[in-house]
Design a protein around this motif. Structure first.
Motif, PDB file in Angstrom:
ATOM      1  N   GLY A  42      37.304  31.012  32.922  1.00  0.00           N
ATOM      2  CA  GLY A  42      36.819  31.471  31.626  1.00  0.00           C
ATOM      3  C   GLY A  42      36.254  32.870  31.639  1.00  0.00           C
ATOM      4  O   GLY A  42      35.987  33.429  30.564  1.00  0.00           O
ATOM      5  N   THR A  43      36.053  33.472  32.809  1.00  0.00           N
ATOM      6  CA  THR A  43      35.517  34.831  32.874  1.00  0.00           C
ATOM      7  C   THR A  43      36.543  35.820  32.309  1.00  0.00           C
ATOM      8  O   THR A  43      37.715  35.802  32.689  1.00  0.00           O
ATOM      9  N   ARG A  44      36.080  36.673  31.426  1.00  0.00           N
ATOM     10  CA  ARG A  44      36.913  37.737  30.854  1.00  0.00           C
ATOM     11  C   ARG A  44      36.526  39.042  31.537  1.00  0.00           C
ATOM     12  O   ARG A  44      35.335  39.371  31.619  1.00  0.00           O
ATOM     13  N   VAL A  90      40.266  34.290  33.480  1.00  0.00           N
ATOM     14  CA  VAL A  90      40.561  33.394  34.595  1.00  0.00           C
ATOM     15  C   VAL A  90      40.890  32.009  34.047  1.00  0.00           C
ATOM     16  O   VAL A  90      40.083  31.414  33.332  1.00  0.00           O
ATOM     17  N   SER A  91      42.087  31.506  34.386  1.00  0.00           N
ATOM     18  CA  SER A  91      42.490  30.170  33.946  1.00  0.00           C
ATOM     19  C   SER A  91      42.385  29.142  35.063  1.00  0.00           C
ATOM     20  O   SER A  91      42.303  27.936  34.796  1.00  0.00           O
ATOM     21  N   ALA A  92      42.398  29.587  36.321  1.00  0.00           N
ATOM     22  CA  ALA A  92      42.241  28.674  37.459  1.00  0.00           C
ATOM     23  C   ALA A  92      41.528  29.418  38.580  1.00  0.00           C
ATOM     24  O   ALA A  92      41.842  30.579  38.868  1.00  0.00           O
ATOM     25  N   GLU A  93      40.574  28.746  39.196  1.00  0.00           N
ATOM     26  CA  GLU A  93      39.769  29.364  40.244  1.00  0.00           C
ATOM     27  C   GLU A  93      40.502  29.339  41.587  1.00  0.00           C
ATOM     28  O   GLU A  93      41.457  28.581  41.762  1.00  0.00           O
ATOM     29  N   PRO A  94      40.073  30.171  42.563  1.00  0.00           N
ATOM     30  CA  PRO A  94      40.753  30.196  43.862  1.00  0.00           C
ATOM     31  C   PRO A  94      40.666  28.849  44.569  1.00  0.00           C
ATOM     32  O   PRO A  94      39.713  28.095  44.399  1.00  0.00           O
ATOM     33  N   ARG A  95      41.679  28.559  45.378  1.00  0.00           N
ATOM     34  CA  ARG A  95      41.683  27.352  46.205  1.00  0.00           C
ATOM     35  C   ARG A  95      42.490  27.636  47.456  1.00  0.00           C
ATOM     36  O   ARG A  95      43.456  28.391  47.429  1.00  0.00           O
ATOM     37  N   GLU A  96      42.050  27.006  48.564  1.00  0.00           N
ATOM     38  CA  GLU A  96      42.698  27.191  49.850  1.00  0.00           C
ATOM     39  C   GLU A  96      42.870  28.689  50.115  1.00  0.00           C
ATOM     40  O   GLU A  96      41.924  29.433  50.044  1.00  0.00           O
ATOM     41  N   SER A  97      44.093  29.147  50.376  1.00  0.00           N
ATOM     42  CA  SER A  97      44.298  30.581  50.626  1.00  0.00           C
ATOM     43  C   SER A  97      44.795  31.309  49.391  1.00  0.00           C
ATOM     44  O   SER A  97      45.151  32.486  49.459  1.00  0.00           O
ATOM     45  N   ALA A 100      42.641  33.450  42.487  1.00  0.00           N
ATOM     46  CA  ALA A 100      42.510  32.927  41.128  1.00  0.00           C
ATOM     47  C   ALA A 100      43.817  33.140  40.367  1.00  0.00           C
ATOM     48  O   ALA A 100      44.627  34.006  40.709  1.00  0.00           O
ATOM     49  N   VAL A 101      44.009  32.348  39.325  1.00  0.00           N
ATOM     50  CA  VAL A 101      45.121  32.549  38.398  1.00  0.00           C
ATOM     51  C   VAL A 101      44.531  33.100  37.108  1.00  0.00           C
ATOM     52  O   VAL A 101      43.548  32.551  36.585  1.00  0.00           O
ATOM     53  N   VAL A 102      45.108  34.188  36.615  1.00  0.00           N
ATOM     54  CA  VAL A 102      44.560  34.835  35.417  1.00  0.00           C
ATOM     55  C   VAL A 102      45.643  34.982  34.357  1.00  0.00           C
ATOM     56  O   VAL A 102      46.838  34.972  34.649  1.00  0.00           O
ATOM     57  N   LYS A 103      45.191  35.107  33.108  1.00  0.00           N
ATOM     58  CA  LYS A 103      46.100  35.308  31.973  1.00  0.00           C
ATOM     59  C   LYS A 103      45.910  36.710  31.409  1.00  0.00           C
ATOM     60  O   LYS A 103      44.781  37.210  31.289  1.00  0.00           O
TER      61      LYS A 103
END
Length: 335
Positions: A42-44, A90-97, A100-103
């Motif tokens: 949700g961070t812009r 940000v639509s998805a936070e970082p995971r593993e290696s 983040a996924v952003v729009k």
């Protein structure tokens, strides 16, 4: 016990939000004080294009917090060059290696910076619970119970004859629903009941663990009514966003896909700082549970000194940190 309960555990170093329904844990949200706000869902913010991958129709975005860079699918008819500034969310936070996924929101200028932070765990819990949010000792106990449940892989429900396993590999989440026939119950009806119960329980566990991706469910029995199975699956996974359901195979396997939104809870609970942060939580619990004991001590090796000193200090005068020799076990004790 209330049907839905909400807890907020704000132990120094780590905040947890917990949701319980009918006495079972459905969600565990974890946020550490060291987590960059740039990674929060949700961070812009304004980022810089670090790399463009035409074959993937995507770009990797520098958020100003180093590798791994965020992944952004390129919208149609949008061409970006390395170094360009873009406004993103940000639509998805970082995971593993993975980063983040952003729009993509639009073009931007100026420094890489946060424009508006996404909701914190405290914000999310207050939005859900309002004045029903529980803190203090009940929240600490719920936090530790939810942690134990999130690390469990095998579950049973004797009233249905359900034996359930939920595990994650690199490729997918595997759900195995087994049926232990109950005396006096029709076998076909028993399998229908156990499959329905297993789907709802699997959805609860997957939500608690914060998992996404491909889910393969091995149902009990092979001669199943596809319509009733699909209906039960849609009802069980209704709380999830953007679920894609596949067909029921002739082997009794159901496939579905869930979007990733955050870092898996089990990954957080097993990383390099989980143990010292966990012992701070146990120290906090001891202080809350036993008001007669004036001082509680946390013993730790020197490798944890810099991390633990400010966190133990936040707990107040009843908490004390003692640094032992290299390799000393993390331990909480009286006095």
């Amino acid at each position: 016990m209330a049907d839905v309960e909400y807890f907020l555990d704000e132990t120094p170093g780590e905040t947890r939000g917990i949701v319980a329904r009918g006495g079972e844990y459905h969600a565990l949200y974890i946020e550490r004080s060291s987590d960059p706000v740039q990674h929060r869902r949700g961070t812009r913010q304004i980022g810089r294009v670090a790399r463009v991958e035409p074959g993937l129709k995507a770009a990797f975005i520098d958020l100003g917090v180093g590798d791994p860079f965020a992944f952004m699918a390129l919208p149609k008819n949008i061409r970006l060059d390395v170094g360009a500034k873009v406004e993103i969310t940000v639509s998805a936070e970082p995971r593993e290696s993975k980063g983040a996924v952003v729009k993509y929101v639009g073009p931007a200028s100026g420094d890489v910076r946060v424009l508006e932070a996404g909701p914190s765990v405290r914000d999310r819990m207050q939005s859900m619970a309002g004045d029903q949010l529980m803190t203090g000792l009940p929240a600490l106990r719920a936090s530790l119970e939810a942690e134990e449940a999130a690390l469990t892989t095998v579950f049973q429900k004797a009233e249905f004859g359900l034996d359930l396993s939920v595990e994650r590999t690199r490729a997918l989440v595997s759900v195995d629903i087994d049926y232990a026939p109950l005396p006096g119950r029709d076998s076909r009806k028993g399998r229908e009941a156990v499959n329905r119960a297993g789907l709802f329980e699997a959805a609860r566990i997957i939500g608690l663990k914060g998992w996404g991706g491909l889910v393969v469910v091995d149902l009990a029995g092979v001669y199943l009514q596809a319509e009733s199975v699909n209906q039960a699956a849609r009802q069980a996974f209704a709380p999830f966003e953007d679920v894609a359901f596949g067909p029921l195979s002739r082997f009794g396997a159901l496939q579905l896909s869930l979007p990733w939104h955050g870092r898996p809870v089990d990954e957080v609970l097993r990383d390099s700082v989980a143990a010292p942060l966990g012992v701070v939580r146990r120290l906090n619990l001891a202080i809350h549970e036993d008001r007669t004991q004036p001082v509680w001590t946390l013993e730790a090796g020197p490798q944890w000194s810099n991390l633990l000193k400010p966190l133990v200090a936040e707990l107040g005068p009843r908490a004390r940190l003692v640094i032992k020799e290299q390799g000393a076990a993390l331990k909480v004790s009286k006095g």
